[in-house]
Structure formats: structure tokens, C-alpha cells
Design a protein around this motif. Structure first.
Motif, PDB file in Angstrom:
ATOM      1  N   TYR A 138      -1.798  -6.058  20.702  1.00 47.19           N
ATOM      2  CA  TYR A 138      -1.274  -4.914  19.958  1.00 47.19           C
ATOM      3  C   TYR A 138      -2.120  -4.648  18.722  1.00 47.19           C
ATOM      4  CZ  TYR A 138       2.731  -6.473  22.694  1.00 47.19           C
ATOM      5  OH  TYR A 138       3.535  -6.892  23.716  1.00 47.19           O
ATOM      6  N   LEU A 139      -2.213  -3.383  18.346  1.00 48.86           N
ATOM      7  CA  LEU A 139      -2.761  -2.988  17.061  1.00 48.86           C
ATOM      8  C   LEU A 139      -1.612  -2.433  16.234  1.00 48.86           C
ATOM      9  CD1 LEU A 139      -5.290  -2.899  19.043  1.00 48.86           C
ATOM     10  CD2 LEU A 139      -6.288  -1.325  17.366  1.00 48.86           C
ATOM     11  N   PHE A 140      -1.466  -2.945  15.016  1.00 46.78           N
ATOM     12  CA  PHE A 140      -0.417  -2.516  14.105  1.00 46.78           C
ATOM     13  C   PHE A 140      -1.089  -1.718  13.001  1.00 46.78           C
ATOM     14  CE2 PHE A 140       0.803  -6.499  16.091  1.00 46.78           C
ATOM     15  CZ  PHE A 140       2.085  -6.238  16.549  1.00 46.78           C
ATOM     16  N   ALA A 141      -0.932  -0.398  13.051  1.00 48.76           N
ATOM     17  CA  ALA A 141      -1.654   0.505  12.150  1.00 48.76           C
ATOM     18  C   ALA A 141      -0.733   0.966  11.034  1.00 48.76           C
ATOM     19  CB  ALA A 141      -2.187   1.709  12.925  1.00 48.76           C
ATOM     20  N   GLU A 142      -1.152   0.682   9.811  1.00 46.88           N
ATOM     21  CA  GLU A 142      -0.404   1.154   8.642  1.00 46.88           C
ATOM     22  C   GLU A 142      -0.753   2.618   8.400  1.00 46.88           C
ATOM     23  OE1 GLU A 142      -0.772   0.496   3.900  1.00 46.88           O
ATOM     24  OE2 GLU A 142      -0.846  -1.337   5.131  1.00 46.88           O
TER      25      GLU A 142
ATOM     26  N   VAL B 141       7.439   1.464  13.236  1.00 49.13           N
ATOM     27  CA  VAL B 141       8.389   0.660  12.467  1.00 49.13           C
ATOM     28  C   VAL B 141       8.451   1.291  11.086  1.00 49.13           C
ATOM     29  CG1 VAL B 141       8.986  -1.629  11.607  1.00 49.13           C
ATOM     30  CG2 VAL B 141       7.704  -1.395  13.749  1.00 49.13           C
ATOM     31  N   GLU B 142       9.590   1.837  10.717  1.00 40.16           N
ATOM     32  CA  GLU B 142       9.693   2.558   9.456  1.00 40.16           C
ATOM     33  C   GLU B 142       9.647   1.596   8.284  1.00 40.16           C
ATOM     34  OE1 GLU B 142      13.146   4.987   9.509  1.00 40.16           O
ATOM     35  OE2 GLU B 142      12.395   6.323  11.094  1.00 40.16           O
ATOM     36  N   GLY B 143       8.958   2.020   7.222  1.00 34.49           N
ATOM     37  CA  GLY B 143       8.861   1.202   6.025  1.00 34.49           C
ATOM     38  C   GLY B 143       8.007   1.890   4.985  1.00 34.49           C
ATOM     39  N   ASP B 144       8.187   1.473   3.735  1.00 38.04           N
ATOM     40  CA  ASP B 144       7.479   2.094   2.625  1.00 38.04           C
ATOM     41  C   ASP B 144       6.423   1.153   2.068  1.00 38.04           C
ATOM     42  OD1 ASP B 144       9.147   4.337   2.771  1.00 38.04           O
ATOM     43  OD2 ASP B 144      10.635   3.409   1.452  1.00 38.04           O
ATOM     44  N   GLY B 145       5.259   1.705   1.797  1.00 41.48           N
ATOM     45  CA  GLY B 145       4.208   0.947   1.134  1.00 41.48           C
ATOM     46  C   GLY B 145       3.362   0.146   2.098  1.00 41.48           C
ATOM     47  N   ALA B 146       2.453  -0.638   1.526  1.00 44.43           N
ATOM     48  CA  ALA B 146       1.532  -1.448   2.322  1.00 44.43           C
ATOM     49  C   ALA B 146       2.298  -2.430   3.190  1.00 44.43           C
ATOM     50  CB  ALA B 146       0.576  -2.198   1.404  1.00 44.43           C
ATOM     51  N   ALA B 147       1.863  -2.564   4.448  1.00 43.53           N
ATOM     52  CA  ALA B 147       2.534  -3.445   5.405  1.00 43.53           C
ATOM     53  C   ALA B 147       1.684  -4.692   5.634  1.00 43.53           C
ATOM     54  CB  ALA B 147       2.781  -2.724   6.723  1.00 43.53           C
TER      55      ALA B 147
ATOM     56  N   PHE C 136       7.038  -4.857   3.984  1.00 38.91           N
ATOM     57  CA  PHE C 136       6.639  -3.595   3.368  1.00 38.91           C
ATOM     58  C   PHE C 136       6.705  -3.744   1.848  1.00 38.91           C
ATOM     59  CE2 PHE C 136       8.161  -2.205   7.564  1.00 38.91           C
ATOM     60  CZ  PHE C 136       7.101  -1.415   7.979  1.00 38.91           C
ATOM     61  N   ALA C 137       5.549  -3.600   1.190  1.00 39.52           N
ATOM     62  CA  ALA C 137       5.487  -3.836  -0.248  1.00 39.52           C
ATOM     63  C   ALA C 137       6.240  -2.784  -1.051  1.00 39.52           C
ATOM     64  CB  ALA C 137       4.025  -3.878  -0.698  1.00 39.52           C
ATOM     65  N   GLY C 138       6.272  -1.545  -0.560  1.00 37.60           N
ATOM     66  CA  GLY C 138       6.920  -0.480  -1.313  1.00 37.60           C
ATOM     67  C   GLY C 138       8.413  -0.665  -1.454  1.00 37.60           C
ATOM     68  N   SER C 139       9.071  -1.091  -0.380  1.00 43.06           N
ATOM     69  CA  SER C 139      10.527  -1.274  -0.386  1.00 43.06           C
ATOM     70  C   SER C 139      10.939  -2.721  -0.530  1.00 43.06           C
ATOM     71  CB  SER C 139      11.118  -0.713   0.912  1.00 43.06           C
ATOM     72  OG  SER C 139      10.606  -1.432   2.029  1.00 43.06           O
ATOM     73  N   GLY C 140      10.031  -3.647  -0.181  1.00 42.71           N
ATOM     74  CA  GLY C 140      10.392  -5.056  -0.161  1.00 42.71           C
ATOM     75  C   GLY C 140      11.088  -5.481   1.112  1.00 42.71           C
TER      76      GLY C 140
ATOM     77  N   GLU D  65      12.786  -7.492  -2.944  1.00 44.84           N
ATOM     78  CA  GLU D  65      12.210  -6.899  -4.140  1.00 44.84           C
ATOM     79  C   GLU D  65      10.877  -6.255  -3.804  1.00 44.84           C
ATOM     80  OE1 GLU D  65      10.457  -8.460  -8.453  1.00 44.84           O
ATOM     81  OE2 GLU D  65      11.475  -9.835  -7.074  1.00 44.84           O
ATOM     82  N   PRO D  66      10.649  -5.014  -4.223  1.00 41.35           N
ATOM     83  CA  PRO D  66       9.360  -4.382  -3.958  1.00 41.35           C
ATOM     84  C   PRO D  66       8.209  -5.212  -4.513  1.00 41.35           C
ATOM     85  CG  PRO D  66      10.944  -2.760  -4.725  1.00 41.35           C
ATOM     86  CD  PRO D  66      11.586  -4.095  -4.902  1.00 41.35           C
ATOM     87  N   GLY D  67       7.106  -5.200  -3.790  1.00 40.02           N
ATOM     88  CA  GLY D  67       5.944  -5.980  -4.167  1.00 40.02           C
ATOM     89  C   GLY D  67       5.407  -6.728  -2.969  1.00 40.02           C
ATOM     90  N   PRO D  68       4.339  -7.511  -3.147  1.00 44.39           N
ATOM     91  CA  PRO D  68       3.741  -8.223  -2.022  1.00 44.39           C
ATOM     92  C   PRO D  68       4.672  -9.277  -1.459  1.00 44.39           C
ATOM     93  CG  PRO D  68       2.788  -8.961  -4.095  1.00 44.39           C
ATOM     94  CD  PRO D  68       3.646  -7.783  -4.420  1.00 44.39           C
ATOM     95  N   GLY D  69       4.518  -9.552  -0.165  1.00 43.18           N
ATOM     96  CA  GLY D  69       5.337 -10.569   0.495  1.00 43.18           C
ATOM     97  C   GLY D  69       4.882 -10.769   1.918  1.00 43.18           C
ATOM     98  N   MET D  70       5.517 -11.721   2.604  1.00 41.05           N
ATOM     99  CA  MET D  70       5.168 -12.015   3.985  1.00 41.05           C
ATOM    100  C   MET D  70       6.410 -12.407   4.770  1.00 41.05           C
ATOM    101  SD  MET D  70       1.593 -14.198   3.862  1.00 41.05           S
ATOM    102  CE  MET D  70       2.031 -15.199   2.456  1.00 41.05           C
ATOM    103  N   VAL D  71       6.352 -12.123   6.082  1.00 40.60           N
ATOM    104  CA  VAL D  71       7.307 -12.632   7.057  1.00 40.60           C
ATOM    105  C   VAL D  71       6.472 -13.330   8.119  1.00 40.60           C
ATOM    106  CG1 VAL D  71       9.142 -12.083   8.688  1.00 40.60           C
ATOM    107  CG2 VAL D  71       8.894 -10.717   6.597  1.00 40.60           C
ATOM    108  N   VAL D  72       6.551 -14.646   8.198  1.00 42.89           N
ATOM    109  CA  VAL D  72       5.669 -15.439   9.057  1.00 42.89           C
ATOM    110  C   VAL D  72       6.472 -16.033  10.210  1.00 42.89           C
ATOM    111  CG1 VAL D  72       4.058 -17.370   9.159  1.00 42.89           C
ATOM    112  CG2 VAL D  72       4.238 -15.990   7.060  1.00 42.89           C
ATOM    113  N   PRO D  73       6.253 -15.569  11.453  1.00 44.36           N
ATOM    114  CA  PRO D  73       6.995 -16.119  12.592  1.00 44.36           C
ATOM    115  C   PRO D  73       6.538 -17.531  12.924  1.00 44.36           C
ATOM    116  CG  PRO D  73       5.367 -14.532  13.344  1.00 44.36           C
ATOM    117  CD  PRO D  73       5.330 -14.487  11.858  1.00 44.36           C
TER     118      PRO D  73
END
Length: 413
Positions: A98-102, A136-142, A159-163, A187-195
């Protein structure tokens, strides 16, 4: 060492995208290994209804141009297919299928239709119809985190924009469905979800107060909380999922159905900049990262150990081939592709400056390593290069592109 000059390609670009010159398709059959891939279910061997099983991987280069048009180049027969269009992309991640395009609409998902199932001691290769799966709906950098299996487990998105922290069902993706296992507000800002297996690590907090929190596939807390100051960068290896932290790495695995996190600190006394982005030949246990301007970090996830190598020249990117010769591939800031000795960092071979114009324009190319070949995108030059690292970094094939290959992924691996 030899610096081969690129032979001239006189063929014109096809209207749909790419033309090849030179000869010799690349194949990547994978290596026999002993560690089970993270998240393996042990069932299905990666088969999906309607897919054709192949005797060897059907490798390709899937590209997205600045306007969002998606093309797929089959590296075996050199045929080119236009797969459709997504929104204008600002970043693209991939798991090898898959390609996940922001894009301005969120995270748009492209299924290249080719993939490999890693079954520890052997591999299964498949081909199905490529398709655009939706957004996949979301705000800001993914920030996207994937595993090495494209028909089971999960894919993490932050999603950094919405958190918002989202865990996608990867098995559902393989059936053409976008299904969220959970979506957590943050919280808005950088983050990760790591499976990690059937669980995930979700970051909480910011800066030196960042914590990795264990979550089930339903989003419930597992009770695991692990400090990870300034968390940045993640990759899944043969051994487990790596997360970069200011004081080293965290290696997440599943032991007796329980999510476990181990600390791998940097060597005592090291003053090199921490690793913030990792890359390797997919699935291999060793990963590479830039150590600022001081050199290259190597992390062996089997040995749970870091090695700092000096850099003979300023580098823009590095990836671990992790083969019998322990080679590294690097992109120098002057546009050369370098083959590096994985024990000393010395240059063993190099190309001519293939992507100097792209780097000068701030368009950092993509460098990809597989078992037999390397692939380099040249956005400004309008080319894709196939390089043989084992043959003095010989440029094996050149593919001219009708549109700028702003983003490229090797798919089918």
C-alpha cells in the motif's frame, strides 16, 4: 572503486509515465531467517480472494506525481499502468504493498495489487487488481507506521493537526475496506501509533515527557507505559517494532501474548545526534539512521546493540541492506549513491552524482534497498534508477518518467 557513468537513454517517455533502457529485471526472493515476523497470524499465507499466487515476487515501482496521478511500473516486463489519482500529496509512506498518501483530504490509500507474505522459512507472492481504497480522514501531517505483512495485523496513523490516533485493520485493507480498529482523541502535535502484533503503542505527551502507552486493538490501555523522550521514527524489523527516543530506542515485541518493551540505550559517552528516522531492506533485523552530521547509527535488533560508524562524506539518507556482507547504502549530499562497509563506514563503491539537481532544489530523492537491487528516484531529473550494489554500484537500468516521480515505493516485496 569504480564510478560508472550513466549510459545515455535515447528512448522517449510514454504518455502514461515510464520507459526503460538497459536490461535485467531485479528479483528479491528474501532470505531464510529464524525469527517470526512481528504480527504473524500463521494462517492464510497472505492469500486474498481473487488474487493470483505467483512463483516469484512481481516487483514494481509505484509512483505518485505532484498532482496526485499514480503510475505502476512492472520491473519484470517494464509495462506501465496508470492506477488513478489521489489529491496532491505532501508525503507518502508504504509497507511494500500500500501507498499511504498525505493529501489535503487526509490520508489516501493506494493498493498496488502486488505483495509478498513472509512465512519465516519461505515466501508467498501474490498479484491482484490494483485500486484506490479511499481516504482516512484527519487533520494535519500524518505519521504512518506499518508492519511487514500487508494482509493481517494493523497500520497506525497519527494526525498532528488534530492529535487523533488511528489504528487501521490491515486485513480489511487487503479486502478493499478502510476499517478503523480505534480512533483516540489526543493533543495536537507530533505523535505515533505503532502496531505490534494485535496491540499498539500510542505516544502521549510531548518532548522529554513523551510516553509510549500500550493499547489493545480496541483502544483499551494494557497497563504498559514506557518513557520515550522526544519520540521520533519507527520501523518494524524481523524482531519487533523499533521506536526512536532521545536516549536510545525502544524495541516492542509480543511475548506469551503480552506486549513487551525493551530499552536499547545509546553507547555510554556517545555525543552523536539521536536517530530520528530508520530505514533498511524490508524485514531485516538491522536498521540504519543518520547520526546528525557525525555519521551513521546501526541498530541490530537481534543483538539489542547500537554501532556508530563515521561518514566519509556528508549524507542525505542511509539504509541497511543487512546482507551477508553487512553493506549499507547511502545517498551523499552531492547526489552519489554510495555502497558502504557496514563495519567501518568506508566507501566500497559509488555512482556518479545522479540526483544533484534534485538535492539542490530541496527535493530529497527516495533510496530503496532490496536483496538484489537498489532503486533511486530523481524527481527533478525525471528518472528512476536501478542500481546493482554488488557490482560496483553499476546503474543497471534507467526509467525516464513523463511526470515528476515526486514519491516512489517499491511494491510487491
Amino acid at each position: 572503486m569504480r564510478s560508472p557513468l550513466l549510459s545515455t537513454c535515447l528512448t522517449g517517455a510514454l504518455a502514461l509515465g515510464l520507459v526503460a533502457c538497459s536490461a535485467g529485471p531485479a528479483r528479491d526472493g528474501g532470505d531464510p531467517v529464524t525469527d517470526p515476523p512481528t504480527g504473524t497470524t500463521g494462517e492464510g499465507h497472505g492469500a486474498v480472494t481473487g488474487a493470483e499466487e505467483l512463483a516469484e515476487p512481481r516487483l514494481g515501482l509505484t509512483t505518485i506525481d505532484p498532482s496526485g496521478v499514480v503510475h505502476h511500473l512492472d520491473l519484470l516486463d517494464e509495462g506501465v499502468t496508470e492506477l488513478g489519482s489521489v489529491g496532491a500529496p505532501s508525503a507518502v509512506s508504504t509497507d511494500g504493498r500500500y501507498l499511504f498518501a498525505e493529501t489535503p483530504d487526509g490520508l489516501e490509500v493506494v493498493d498496488s495489487g502486488v505483495w509478498t507474505w513472509d512465512h519465516v522459512d519461505h515466501f508467498h507472492h501474490y498479484r491482484a487488481d490494483p485500486r484506490l481504497l479511499g481516504t482516512v480522514e484527519g487533520d494535519g501531517a500524518a505519521t504512518v507506521a506499518t508492519t511487514n505483512l500487508s494482509t493481517s495485523g494493523s497500520t497506525g496513523v497519527h494526525f498532528a493537526g488534530s492529535g487523533d490516533a488511528v489504528l487501521l485493520d490491515t486485513e480489511a485493507l487487503s479486502r478493499g475496506e478502510l476499517r478503523e480498529r480505534f480512533r483516540l482523541e489526543g493533543e495536537p502535535g507530533p505523535g505515533m501509533v505503532v502496531p505490534v502484533g494485535s496491540s499498539a503503542l500510542v505516544t502521549e505527551g510531548r518532548g522529554d515527557q513523551t510516553t509510549l502507552v500500550g493499547r489493545t486493538a480496541d483502544g483499551d490501555e494494557t497497563g504498559l507505559r514506557e518513557a520515550c523522550p522526544h519520540a521520533s521514527g519507527t520501523i518494524t524489523t524481523r524482531v519487533g517494532a523499533v521506536v526512536g527516543c532521545a536516549d536510545g530506542a525502544r524495541l516492542a515485541t509480543v511475548v506469551d501474548d503480552e506486549l513487551v518493551v525493551e530499552r536499547i540505550p545509546y553507547p555510554a559517552g556517545s555525543t552523536a545526534a539521536p536517530a530520528t528516522s530508520f530505514d533498511n531492506r524490508e524485514g531485516r533485523p538491522t536498521v540504519a539512521a543518520l547520526a546528525g552530521s557525525e555519521g551513521v547509527w546501526l541498530l541490530d535488533t537481534r543483538a539489542r546493540a547500537w554501532t556508530l560508524l563515521p561518514a566519509a562524506t556528508p549524507l542525505a539518507h542511509v539504509t541497511a541492506v543487512d546482507d551477508e556482507d553487512q553493506r549499507l547504502l547511502a545517498l551523499a549530499q552531492d547526489g552519489r549513491v554510495l555502497v558502504l562497509d557496514g563495519s567501518t563506514g568506508a566507501i566500497e563503491a559509488e555512482t556518479a552524482p545522479l540526483v544533484a539537481d534534485s538535492l539542490a532544489a530541496g527535493r530529497v530523492p527516495t533510496l530503496i534497498a532490496d536483496q538484489q537491487r537498489a532503486y533511486l528516484s530523481a524527481p527533478v531529473e525525471g528518472k528512476l534508477y536501478e542500481i546493482d550494489p554488488a557490482d560496483d554500484a553499476r546503474v543497471a537500468r534507467v526509467f525516464e518518467t513523463a511526470a515528476e516521480p515526486a514519491f516512489v515505493a517499491e511494491t510487491g516485496r
